[in-house]
Design a protein around this motif. Structure first.
Motif, PDB file in Angstrom:
ATOM      1  N   ASN A 146      -1.108  11.094   8.973  1.00  0.00           N
ATOM      2  CA  ASN A 146      -2.417  10.491   8.914  1.00  0.00           C
ATOM      3  C   ASN A 146      -2.255   8.969   8.937  1.00  0.00           C
ATOM      4  OD1 ASN A 146      -4.661   9.171   7.517  1.00  0.00           O
ATOM      5  ND2 ASN A 146      -5.388  11.202   7.030  1.00  0.00           N
ATOM      6  N   PHE A 147      -2.870   8.335   9.895  1.00  0.00           N
ATOM      7  CA  PHE A 147      -2.744   6.892  10.066  1.00  0.00           C
ATOM      8  C   PHE A 147      -3.217   6.123   8.830  1.00  0.00           C
ATOM      9  CE2 PHE A 147      -4.784   2.863  11.157  1.00  0.00           C
ATOM     10  CZ  PHE A 147      -3.676   2.159  11.588  1.00  0.00           C
ATOM     11  N   HIS A 148      -4.328   6.530   8.242  1.00  0.00           N
ATOM     12  CA  HIS A 148      -4.857   5.788   7.094  1.00  0.00           C
ATOM     13  C   HIS A 148      -3.897   5.850   5.907  1.00  0.00           C
ATOM     14  CE1 HIS A 148      -9.208   5.979   8.752  1.00  0.00           C
ATOM     15  NE2 HIS A 148      -8.547   4.943   9.195  1.00  0.00           N
ATOM     16  N   GLU A 149      -3.292   7.010   5.693  1.00  0.00           N
ATOM     17  CA  GLU A 149      -2.327   7.109   4.594  1.00  0.00           C
ATOM     18  C   GLU A 149      -1.126   6.205   4.848  1.00  0.00           C
ATOM     19  OE1 GLU A 149       0.502  10.276   2.210  1.00  0.00           O
ATOM     20  OE2 GLU A 149      -1.230  11.037   3.319  1.00  0.00           O
ATOM     21  N   LEU A 150      -0.623   6.184   6.068  1.00  0.00           N
ATOM     22  CA  LEU A 150       0.496   5.295   6.407  1.00  0.00           C
ATOM     23  C   LEU A 150       0.121   3.829   6.188  1.00  0.00           C
ATOM     24  CD1 LEU A 150       1.769   7.000   9.672  1.00  0.00           C
ATOM     25  CD2 LEU A 150       2.897   6.996   7.445  1.00  0.00           C
ATOM     26  N   LEU A 151      -1.077   3.469   6.610  1.00  0.00           N
ATOM     27  CA  LEU A 151      -1.554   2.098   6.433  1.00  0.00           C
ATOM     28  C   LEU A 151      -1.610   1.735   4.950  1.00  0.00           C
ATOM     29  CD1 LEU A 151      -2.943  -0.491   7.655  1.00  0.00           C
ATOM     30  CD2 LEU A 151      -5.100   0.702   7.263  1.00  0.00           C
ATOM     31  N   ILE A 152      -2.150   2.618   4.150  1.00  0.00           N
ATOM     32  CA  ILE A 152      -2.278   2.366   2.712  1.00  0.00           C
ATOM     33  C   ILE A 152      -0.904   2.217   2.071  1.00  0.00           C
ATOM     34  CG2 ILE A 152      -2.951   3.420   0.508  1.00  0.00           C
ATOM     35  CD1 ILE A 152      -5.413   4.585   2.105  1.00  0.00           C
ATOM     36  N   ARG A 153       0.015   3.133   2.380  1.00  0.00           N
ATOM     37  CA  ARG A 153       1.357   3.067   1.776  1.00  0.00           C
ATOM     38  C   ARG A 153       2.095   1.803   2.221  1.00  0.00           C
ATOM     39  NH1 ARG A 153       0.789   6.088  -2.651  1.00  0.00           N
ATOM     40  NH2 ARG A 153       0.710   8.312  -2.237  1.00  0.00           N
ATOM     41  N   TRP A 154       1.935   1.411   3.473  1.00  0.00           N
ATOM     42  CA  TRP A 154       2.566   0.188   3.960  1.00  0.00           C
ATOM     43  C   TRP A 154       1.991  -1.030   3.229  1.00  0.00           C
ATOM     44  CZ3 TRP A 154       6.719  -1.475   6.064  1.00  0.00           C
ATOM     45  CH2 TRP A 154       6.774  -2.722   6.696  1.00  0.00           C
ATOM     46  N   PHE A 155       0.692  -1.036   3.051  1.00  0.00           N
ATOM     47  CA  PHE A 155       0.004  -2.127   2.349  1.00  0.00           C
ATOM     48  C   PHE A 155       0.485  -2.207   0.898  1.00  0.00           C
ATOM     49  CE2 PHE A 155      -3.602  -4.708   1.085  1.00  0.00           C
ATOM     50  CZ  PHE A 155      -3.964  -5.369   2.248  1.00  0.00           C
ATOM     51  N   GLN A 156       0.615  -1.053   0.228  1.00  0.00           N
ATOM     52  CA  GLN A 156       1.079  -1.023  -1.153  1.00  0.00           C
ATOM     53  C   GLN A 156       2.485  -1.603  -1.272  1.00  0.00           C
ATOM     54  OE1 GLN A 156       0.479   3.167  -1.710  1.00  0.00           O
ATOM     55  NE2 GLN A 156      -1.515   2.880  -2.703  1.00  0.00           N
ATOM     56  N   LEU A 186       5.109  11.073   3.805  1.00  0.00           N
ATOM     57  CA  LEU A 186       3.714  11.345   4.119  1.00  0.00           C
ATOM     58  C   LEU A 186       3.210  12.521   3.276  1.00  0.00           C
ATOM     59  CD1 LEU A 186       1.402  10.447   5.967  1.00  0.00           C
ATOM     60  CD2 LEU A 186       2.159  12.162   7.609  1.00  0.00           C
ATOM     61  N   GLY A 187       2.083  12.341   2.643  1.00  0.00           N
ATOM     62  CA  GLY A 187       1.473  13.392   1.830  1.00  0.00           C
ATOM     63  C   GLY A 187       1.973  13.451   0.402  1.00  0.00           C
ATOM     64  N   ALA A 188       2.991  12.695   0.049  1.00  0.00           N
ATOM     65  CA  ALA A 188       3.538  12.735  -1.313  1.00  0.00           C
ATOM     66  C   ALA A 188       2.525  12.190  -2.307  1.00  0.00           C
ATOM     67  CB  ALA A 188       4.831  11.938  -1.390  1.00  0.00           C
ATOM     68  N   ARG A 189       2.383  12.872  -3.432  1.00  0.00           N
ATOM     69  CA  ARG A 189       1.506  12.415  -4.499  1.00  0.00           C
ATOM     70  C   ARG A 189       2.264  12.314  -5.820  1.00  0.00           C
ATOM     71  NH1 ARG A 189      -0.574  11.163  -0.531  1.00  0.00           N
ATOM     72  NH2 ARG A 189      -2.685  11.601   0.171  1.00  0.00           N
ATOM     73  N   SER A 190       3.600  12.399  -5.707  1.00  0.00           N
ATOM     74  CA  SER A 190       4.498  12.139  -6.821  1.00  0.00           C
ATOM     75  C   SER A 190       5.856  11.817  -6.208  1.00  0.00           C
ATOM     76  CB  SER A 190       4.598  13.344  -7.765  1.00  0.00           C
ATOM     77  OG  SER A 190       5.213  14.434  -7.112  1.00  0.00           O
ATOM     78  N   ARG A 191       6.716  11.245  -7.031  1.00  0.00           N
ATOM     79  CA  ARG A 191       8.076  10.975  -6.569  1.00  0.00           C
ATOM     80  C   ARG A 191       8.978  10.772  -7.773  1.00  0.00           C
ATOM     81  NH1 ARG A 191      10.333   5.810  -4.180  1.00  0.00           N
ATOM     82  NH2 ARG A 191      11.942   6.577  -5.548  1.00  0.00           N
ATOM     83  N   LYS A 192      10.267  10.983  -7.573  1.00  0.00           N
ATOM     84  CA  LYS A 192      11.248  10.741  -8.619  1.00  0.00           C
ATOM     85  C   LYS A 192      11.445   9.232  -8.757  1.00  0.00           C
ATOM     86  CE  LYS A 192      12.973  15.017  -9.291  1.00  0.00           C
ATOM     87  NZ  LYS A 192      12.222  15.749 -10.261  1.00  0.00           N
TER      88      LYS A 192
END
Length: 167
Positions: A1-11, A114-120
């Motif tokens: 999803n382009f918007h998710e990629l954009l958001i994660r890149w921005f973060q 992509l799609g991750a909502r948690s991480r180690k």
């Protein structure tokens, strides 16, 4: 999803020494040289809200970033650095490849899946930490599973530090 990629890149960009928002965006059915709007509000209300929050966070970090840039000029120490730079005595800090320190006080754990909502996340030993979003105090020297909802990435402050200005 382009918007998710954009958001994660921005973060990720919020926690870089230099962050910029500009460029061009291609749009379907447009000819070469015809570009789509590229402002944060041009991606829809939900994305604009998240990116707007990130912009405000970066502004609150401005004094800290400037302090770190002055320190880098004086000492040669990078602003973005691997965990082992600040935690050389912690063997686990030498193994972490997907987190970094932003100055000596902010630990950043970008979301790259992509799609991750948690991480180690590994919190280096030798200090205690505070979750930047909840304020919860955590012991160093532990690995945990951190929430990584789309609105924010896992970020931790070295206990006792105050890297953010008031909103």
């Amino acid at each position: 999803n382009f918007h998710e990629l954009l958001i994660r890149w921005f973060q990720f960009g919020v926690f870089c020494p230099i962050t910029r928002l500009h460029g061009v965006r291609r749009q379907k059915n447009k000819k070469e040289g015809e570009w789509a709007p590229n402002e944060v509000w041009s991606y829809g209300e939900k994305v604009c809200t998240i990116l707007g929050d990130q912009l405000r966070l970066r502004e609150r970090l401005r004094p800290y970033v400037m302090k770190q840039m002055r320190a880098a000029e004086r000492t040669g120490h990078p602003v973005m650095r691997p965990l082992f730079f600040d935690f050389a005595d912690d063997p686990k800090a030498w193994e972490i490849e997907d987190q970094y320190m932003f100055g000596p006080d902010i630990l950043v754990a970008p979301v790259t899946e992509l799609g991750a909502r948690s991480r180690k996340v590994y919190l280096p030993a030798g200090t205690s930490w505070q979750d930047a979003w909840t304020g919860k105090k955590l012991a160093g020297g532990q690995e945990l599973t951190a929430k990584a909802e789309l609105e924010r990435i896992p970020v931790y402050f070295r206990a006792g530090s105050k890297p953010l200005t008031k909103a």
